[in-house]
Design a protein around this motif. Structure first.
Motif, PDB file in Angstrom:
ATOM      1  N   ASN A  41      85.670 112.196 113.759  1.00  0.00           N
ATOM      2  CA  ASN A  41      85.288 112.975 114.868  1.00  0.00           C
ATOM      3  C   ASN A  41      85.010 112.104 116.150  1.00  0.00           C
ATOM      4  O   ASN A  41      85.490 112.402 117.368  1.00  0.00           O
ATOM      5  CB  ASN A  41      84.515 114.175 114.588  1.00  0.00           C
ATOM      6  CG  ASN A  41      85.080 115.327 113.771  1.00  0.00           C
ATOM      7  OD1 ASN A  41      86.441 115.488 113.719  1.00  0.00           O
ATOM      8  ND2 ASN A  41      84.369 116.155 113.196  1.00  0.00           N
ATOM      9  N   ILE A  42      84.076 111.351 115.809  1.00  0.00           N
ATOM     10  CA  ILE A  42      83.608 110.372 116.924  1.00  0.00           C
ATOM     11  C   ILE A  42      84.412 109.514 117.569  1.00  0.00           C
ATOM     12  O   ILE A  42      84.716 109.256 118.657  1.00  0.00           O
ATOM     13  CB  ILE A  42      82.107 109.486 116.166  1.00  0.00           C
ATOM     14  CG1 ILE A  42      80.903 110.489 116.119  1.00  0.00           C
ATOM     15  CG2 ILE A  42      81.851 108.399 117.312  1.00  0.00           C
ATOM     16  CD1 ILE A  42      79.988 109.742 115.316  1.00  0.00           C
ATOM     17  N   ILE A  43      85.441 108.993 116.478  1.00  0.00           N
ATOM     18  CA  ILE A  43      86.517 107.991 116.938  1.00  0.00           C
ATOM     19  C   ILE A  43      87.542 108.728 117.874  1.00  0.00           C
ATOM     20  O   ILE A  43      88.130 108.077 118.783  1.00  0.00           O
ATOM     21  CB  ILE A  43      87.173 107.247 115.821  1.00  0.00           C
ATOM     22  CG1 ILE A  43      86.380 106.616 114.966  1.00  0.00           C
ATOM     23  CG2 ILE A  43      88.518 106.705 115.948  1.00  0.00           C
ATOM     24  CD1 ILE A  43      86.590 106.035 113.351  1.00  0.00           C
ATOM     25  N   GLU A  44      87.921 109.960 117.527  1.00  0.00           N
ATOM     26  CA  GLU A  44      88.923 110.670 118.291  1.00  0.00           C
ATOM     27  C   GLU A  44      88.194 111.047 119.587  1.00  0.00           C
ATOM     28  O   GLU A  44      88.948 111.138 120.540  1.00  0.00           O
ATOM     29  CB  GLU A  44      88.982 112.094 117.579  1.00  0.00           C
ATOM     30  CG  GLU A  44      90.114 112.011 116.377  1.00  0.00           C
ATOM     31  CD  GLU A  44      91.100 111.242 116.622  1.00  0.00           C
ATOM     32  OE1 GLU A  44      91.846 111.334 117.740  1.00  0.00           O
ATOM     33  OE2 GLU A  44      91.583 110.313 115.621  1.00  0.00           O
ATOM     34  N   GLU A  45      86.968 111.117 119.969  1.00  0.00           N
ATOM     35  CA  GLU A  45      86.263 111.588 120.981  1.00  0.00           C
ATOM     36  C   GLU A  45      85.655 110.369 122.054  1.00  0.00           C
ATOM     37  O   GLU A  45      85.462 110.685 123.048  1.00  0.00           O
ATOM     38  CB  GLU A  45      85.205 112.509 120.848  1.00  0.00           C
ATOM     39  CG  GLU A  45      85.725 113.937 120.226  1.00  0.00           C
ATOM     40  CD  GLU A  45      84.615 114.771 119.543  1.00  0.00           C
ATOM     41  OE1 GLU A  45      83.088 114.175 119.830  1.00  0.00           O
ATOM     42  OE2 GLU A  45      84.631 115.914 119.136  1.00  0.00           O
ATOM     43  N   ASN A  46      85.740 109.129 121.391  1.00  0.00           N
ATOM     44  CA  ASN A  46      85.251 107.961 122.112  1.00  0.00           C
ATOM     45  C   ASN A  46      86.279 106.680 122.009  1.00  0.00           C
ATOM     46  O   ASN A  46      87.013 106.536 120.994  1.00  0.00           O
ATOM     47  CB  ASN A  46      84.004 107.668 121.583  1.00  0.00           C
ATOM     48  CG  ASN A  46      82.927 108.786 121.443  1.00  0.00           C
ATOM     49  OD1 ASN A  46      82.029 108.776 122.560  1.00  0.00           O
ATOM     50  ND2 ASN A  46      82.636 109.547 120.698  1.00  0.00           N
ATOM     51  N   SER A  47      85.960 105.932 122.979  1.00  0.00           N
ATOM     52  CA  SER A  47      86.689 104.656 122.937  1.00  0.00           C
ATOM     53  C   SER A  47      85.845 103.464 121.981  1.00  0.00           C
ATOM     54  O   SER A  47      85.009 103.268 122.842  1.00  0.00           O
ATOM     55  CB  SER A  47      87.172 104.393 124.341  1.00  0.00           C
ATOM     56  OG  SER A  47      88.052 103.033 124.405  1.00  0.00           O
ATOM     57  N   ILE A  48      86.100 103.343 120.985  1.00  0.00           N
ATOM     58  CA  ILE A  48      85.193 102.551 120.179  1.00  0.00           C
ATOM     59  C   ILE A  48      85.741 101.039 120.436  1.00  0.00           C
ATOM     60  O   ILE A  48      87.021 100.668 120.458  1.00  0.00           O
ATOM     61  CB  ILE A  48      85.266 102.850 118.634  1.00  0.00           C
ATOM     62  CG1 ILE A  48      84.941 104.360 118.535  1.00  0.00           C
ATOM     63  CG2 ILE A  48      84.521 101.877 117.911  1.00  0.00           C
ATOM     64  CD1 ILE A  48      83.791 104.648 118.884  1.00  0.00           C
ATOM     65  N   ASP A  49      84.806  99.852 120.382  1.00  0.00           N
ATOM     66  CA  ASP A  49      85.216  98.757 120.394  1.00  0.00           C
ATOM     67  C   ASP A  49      84.890  98.041 119.059  1.00  0.00           C
ATOM     68  O   ASP A  49      85.776  97.006 118.797  1.00  0.00           O
ATOM     69  CB  ASP A  49      84.147  97.834 121.460  1.00  0.00           C
ATOM     70  CG  ASP A  49      84.672  98.510 122.965  1.00  0.00           C
ATOM     71  OD1 ASP A  49      85.384  98.022 123.415  1.00  0.00           O
ATOM     72  OD2 ASP A  49      83.640  98.900 123.374  1.00  0.00           O
ATOM     73  N   LEU A  50      84.038  98.652 118.500  1.00  0.00           N
ATOM     74  CA  LEU A  50      83.690  97.914 116.923  1.00  0.00           C
ATOM     75  C   LEU A  50      83.273  98.883 116.289  1.00  0.00           C
ATOM     76  O   LEU A  50      82.238  99.936 116.470  1.00  0.00           O
ATOM     77  CB  LEU A  50      82.756  96.690 117.289  1.00  0.00           C
ATOM     78  CG  LEU A  50      82.130  96.311 115.942  1.00  0.00           C
ATOM     79  CD1 LEU A  50      83.369  95.491 115.074  1.00  0.00           C
ATOM     80  CD2 LEU A  50      80.935  95.055 116.069  1.00  0.00           C
TER      81      LEU A  50
END
Length: 231
Positions: A41-50
């Motif tokens: 869910n966090i990945i879907e809602e945020n632009s992750i770098d690492l």
């Protein structure tokens, strides 16, 4: 920069967070998750770098996260006691596998791989994953002739002439690919086994002819190295 830590043991999660903040800027944004579902869910809602991922999450398999996001643009570092899964993790294209128990030096070594522009020794990548609709398709490394930068994507040019789009940048892929792949130009990474010969055009433009007849540009700074390899 946004870094996601997926770790179910709160004490270890806090330790990883502290070491991460000590290595990166204190203002780096760190997101925490203790489960597969929350992490996705966090990945879907945020632009992750690492992403820093444990493989045992309260009995859940961290590979469920990895398989779902392996085609994304961000890099992944595994932090796990399950060292027997390291080869499989590298096959999925993770940047590093940090075995538990770990110390600050080992974790910082993984972070250095992330921040360094240079390719460093690691696991042997077996395939790249690309998104196809809502599914993930695995492309064998030995099917790739060359990779071309294409804006925010990269193009995987395959042996049968097909092209697949990948979300990771050339710089990110360059860190993951085996030694048979080499950056020959700011926009191209070549599988060296596909090279036939170098050509020089009027005006000092350099190209490399592939065995299938494709012609790719070669950067001026790369020409001498390419020439020595083809002798």
């Amino acid at each position: 920069m946004k870094i996601l830590i997926i770790e179910d043991e709160a004490r270890i999660a806090r330790r990883i967070e502290r070491m991460t903040r000590d290595f990166f800027d204190k203002n780096v944004r760190i997101l925490l998750s203790d489960s597969v579902e929350n992490g996705l869910n966090i990945i879907e809602e945020n632009s992750i770098d690492l992403m820093l991922l444990d493989l045992n999450l309260n009995g859940e398999d961290g590979f469920d996260v990895l398989q779902s996001v392996v085609a994304r643009s961000f890099q992944t570092i595994i932090i796990s006691a399950y060292t027997d899964k390291a080869i499989t993790a590298f096959n999925y294209g993770v940047l590093d596998f940090v075995p538990k128990p770990f110390d600050q030096n080992r974790l910082w070594q993984a972070f250095t791989r992330f921040t360094s522009p240079e390719k460093q020794s690691g696991g042997e990548l077996q395939f790249l994953a690309v998104k196809k609709a809502k599914a993930v398709k695995l492309i064998k490394i030995n099917e790739i002739r060359y990779i071309k930068g294409a804006g925010i994507y990269t193009e995987l040019h395959l042996s049968e002439g097909r092209i697949e789009l990948h979300d990771k940048s050339l710089e990110s892929l360059e860190k993951l690919l085996p030694p048979t792949f080499q950056r020959i130009h700011k926009s191209y990474i070549l599988c060296w086994n596909e090279a036939e010969k170098l050509t020089v055009e009027a005006g000092g433009k350099y190209n490399i002819l592939l065995k299938n007849g494709d012609l790719l540009p070669v950067g001026r700074s790369k020409y001498k190295e390419m020439k020595n390899k083809l002798i």
